[in-house]
Design a protein around this motif. Structure first.
Motif, PDB file in Angstrom:
ATOM      1  N   THR A   1       7.367  12.735   6.604  1.00 53.97           N
ATOM      2  CA  THR A   1       6.882  13.050   5.285  1.00 53.97           C
ATOM      3  C   THR A   1       5.791  12.817   5.345  1.00 53.97           C
ATOM      4  O   THR A   1       5.187  12.115   6.301  1.00 53.97           O
ATOM      5  N   ASN A   2       4.814  12.940   4.235  1.00 52.31           N
ATOM      6  CA  ASN A   2       3.662  12.852   4.019  1.00 52.31           C
ATOM      7  C   ASN A   2       3.602  11.669   3.244  1.00 52.31           C
ATOM      8  O   ASN A   2       2.232  11.316   2.622  1.00 52.31           O
ATOM      9  N   GLN A   3       4.076  10.604   2.910  1.00 54.51           N
ATOM     10  CA  GLN A   3       4.542   9.619   2.309  1.00 54.51           C
ATOM     11  C   GLN A   3       4.332   8.336   3.210  1.00 54.51           C
ATOM     12  O   GLN A   3       5.546   8.308   3.794  1.00 54.51           O
TER      13      GLN A   3
ATOM     14  N   GLY B   1       8.299   7.472   2.850  1.00 57.83           N
ATOM     15  CA  GLY B   1       7.804   7.755   1.740  1.00 57.83           C
ATOM     16  C   GLY B   1       7.809   6.682   0.849  1.00 57.83           C
ATOM     17  O   GLY B   1       6.646   5.535   1.299  1.00 57.83           O
ATOM     18  N   GLY B   2       7.490   6.851  -0.230  1.00 55.49           N
ATOM     19  CA  GLY B   2       7.006   6.299  -1.609  1.00 55.49           C
ATOM     20  C   GLY B   2       7.518   5.487  -1.617  1.00 55.49           C
ATOM     21  O   GLY B   2       9.014   4.928  -1.290  1.00 55.49           O
TER      22      GLY B   2
ATOM     23  N   TRP C   1       0.725  -1.005  -0.082  1.00 54.57           N
ATOM     24  CA  TRP C   1       0.048  -0.346   0.055  1.00 54.57           C
ATOM     25  C   TRP C   1       1.026   1.391   0.221  1.00 54.57           C
ATOM     26  O   TRP C   1       1.503   1.746   0.785  1.00 54.57           O
ATOM     27  N   HIS C   2       0.764   2.363  -0.982  1.00 55.29           N
ATOM     28  CA  HIS C   2       1.240   3.682  -1.200  1.00 55.29           C
ATOM     29  C   HIS C   2       0.489   4.302  -0.729  1.00 55.29           C
ATOM     30  O   HIS C   2      -0.753   4.955  -1.496  1.00 55.29           O
ATOM     31  N   VAL C   3       0.603   5.111   0.830  1.00 58.33           N
ATOM     32  CA  VAL C   3      -0.575   6.021   1.179  1.00 58.33           C
ATOM     33  C   VAL C   3       0.361   7.888   0.926  1.00 58.33           C
ATOM     34  O   VAL C   3       1.244   7.189   1.567  1.00 58.33           O
ATOM     35  N   THR C   4      -0.756   8.314   1.226  1.00 60.71           N
ATOM     36  CA  THR C   4      -0.316  10.176   0.856  1.00 60.71           C
ATOM     37  C   THR C   4      -1.118  11.153   1.468  1.00 60.71           C
ATOM     38  O   THR C   4      -3.068  10.670   1.075  1.00 60.71           O
ATOM     39  N   ALA C   5      -0.124  11.551   2.483  1.00 62.42           N
ATOM     40  CA  ALA C   5      -1.346  12.821   3.275  1.00 62.42           C
ATOM     41  C   ALA C   5      -1.650  13.762   2.803  1.00 62.42           C
ATOM     42  O   ALA C   5      -0.243  13.687   1.670  1.00 62.42           O
TER      43      ALA C   5
END
Length: 417
Positions: A130-132, A106-107, A75-79
């Motif tokens: 970070t936001n990922q 991170g991604g 799963w790749h989560v971005t805020a």
């Protein structure tokens, strides 16, 4: 030793990943020593998610039934921009024979492994800088478990204690002979200049270290400041290079200071400074979290220490902020070494008692000893450098003020003033 194993052993020791060298092969993390892309997932799990519309829940396949063998879920989560990602596991039962969950900051392509784990982990949280975030789940070819459910949310890094937004360089195991920290990775670090007479444009009489707890409160050791007055203390936040202007520094003078009432010399070595005006939090200036009064660090727990102390025994203090990782020493061994010079209820030891060579040193007084909370993932303050013998000598570990035992005085003093 193969390159992958070297990486994982380093991650285990320096980044607090709970894998022993013998467990590295069981986890079979290859090829996930860097964060993979979600398109490497099996078709019925994983994917790309974002938290800007609310909290998310992810689970292992078939949860709460046993997950199937030979599964790979990514799963790749971005805020939202300016937020960080926080994950908790309300339920976690992943077997350790080749099954694991790995969390990356991170991604795809990130090498910042926050933690990899298996077995039981109910309730514990982790957060990114970070936001990922990338979450990897892998199961083996045979025995499976009931799996996990995880809640993912985004939080504001500013004002969220213990949550740096700047990633750390993996810390070496020493300040003496040590390693330079990434600028901003310990944003609660405060350089304290102490004058014994009214401050002037020249150098201060000496320096020590404090730790930011709130926008206008700094904690340090009583032994650092008890000989002076609050307005003769200059506190610099956002500092990294002591000899040059970094562009991130903010300075305040003290307005009030509070020495623990039981401090004479040695035990109860803690003090609070209220600054003349509050600071604004940013990437380089953030508070650390305080622990619970019931928190206990078990012997052997690896903890982080950061400071500008001398990098060699008898040498000059460091120009750049240094960092190290050391183990907690048992209370029994600490008492055997220091006897009546300490009170184990409010003091503890950390360092390498047999080998030495890795320790805090001159100029580190008041420096924070911290670790990530096992329940929230945030950094918490557990100790302040209080007493050190000639730096890094065998059988002479550093003594730290035991912050959980003193935290009630800290919070009460801040609340009343």
């Amino acid at each position: 030793m193969c390159r992958l194993t070297e990486y994982l052993v380093a991650a285990t020791f320096l980044m607090h990943v709970p894998l022993s060298a013998s467990q590295v092969y069981q986890y079979q993390l290859y090829p996930y020593h860097t964060a993979p892309s979600p398109d490497q997932s099996d078709g019925d799990c994983g994917g790309t998610l974002d938290t800007m519309y609310g909290d998310l829940t992810i689970t292992s396949p078939l949860y709460p039934s046993n997950y199937p063998p030979n599964k790979v879920c990514i799963w790749h989560v971005t805020a939202s921009v300016g937020k960080i990602v926080f994950i908790t596991f309300p339920a976690f039962r992943v077997r350790c024979l080749g099954d694991f969950v790995a969390i990356f900051d991170g991604g795809a392509g990130s090498t910042e492994l926050i933690e990899a784990f298996c077995k039981n982990r109910d309730g514990r949280g982790l957060r990114t800088t970070t936001n990922q975030m990338t979450v990897v789940f892998k199961s083996n070819e045979w025995i499976t478990g009931s799996g996990f459910t995880a809640t993912i949310t985004e939080v504001d890094p500013y004002g969220t204690c213990g949550s740096p937004t700047i990633a750390r360089i993996p810390a070496p195991e020493r300040i003496v002979g040590g390693n330079t920290a990434q600028h901003g990775s310990w944003p609660w670090q405060v350089l304290i200049k102490v004058w014994l007479s009214p401050p002037n444009p020249g150098p201060s009489d000496y320096e020590c270290v404090g730790v930011l707890l709130d926008s206008d409160w700094v904690v340090t050791t009583a032994s650092c400041i008890y000989v002076t007055t609050a307005d003769w203390l200059e506190l610099t936040l956002g500092e990294h290079d002591r000899d040059a202007w970094d562009g991130t520094e903010v300075s305040r003078f003290g307005a009030q200071m509070f020495i623990h009432p039981n401090f004479v010399s040695g035990p109860h070595d803690i003090a609070l400074i209220k600054m003349a005006s509050p600071v604004t939090f940013n990437d380089y200036i953030m508070p650390i979290c305080l622990p619970s009064s019931s928190d206990v660090l078990l012997p052997g727990t690896m903890v982080s220490v950061s400071g500008w102390g001398a990098t060699s025994n008898g040498g000059a203090t460091a120009r750049y902020l240094q960092q190290m990782v050391v183990p907690v020493v048992s209370d029994y061994n600490c008492l055997q070494i220091y006897g009546t010079a300490i009170q184990i209820a409010v003091d503890f030891c950390a360092g390498y008692t047999v080998l030495g060579g890795i320790d805090a040193c001159t100029g580190d007084s008041g420096s924070p000893l911290s670790r990530r909370s096992p329940t929230t993932g945030a950094w918490e303050l557990h100790g302040l450098v209080s007493l050190f013998q000639p730096c890094a000598n065998p059988y002479e570990p550093t003594v730290y003020a035991r912050v959980p035992a003193l935290v009630d005085w800290v919070t009460a003093t801040m609340a009343m003033n």
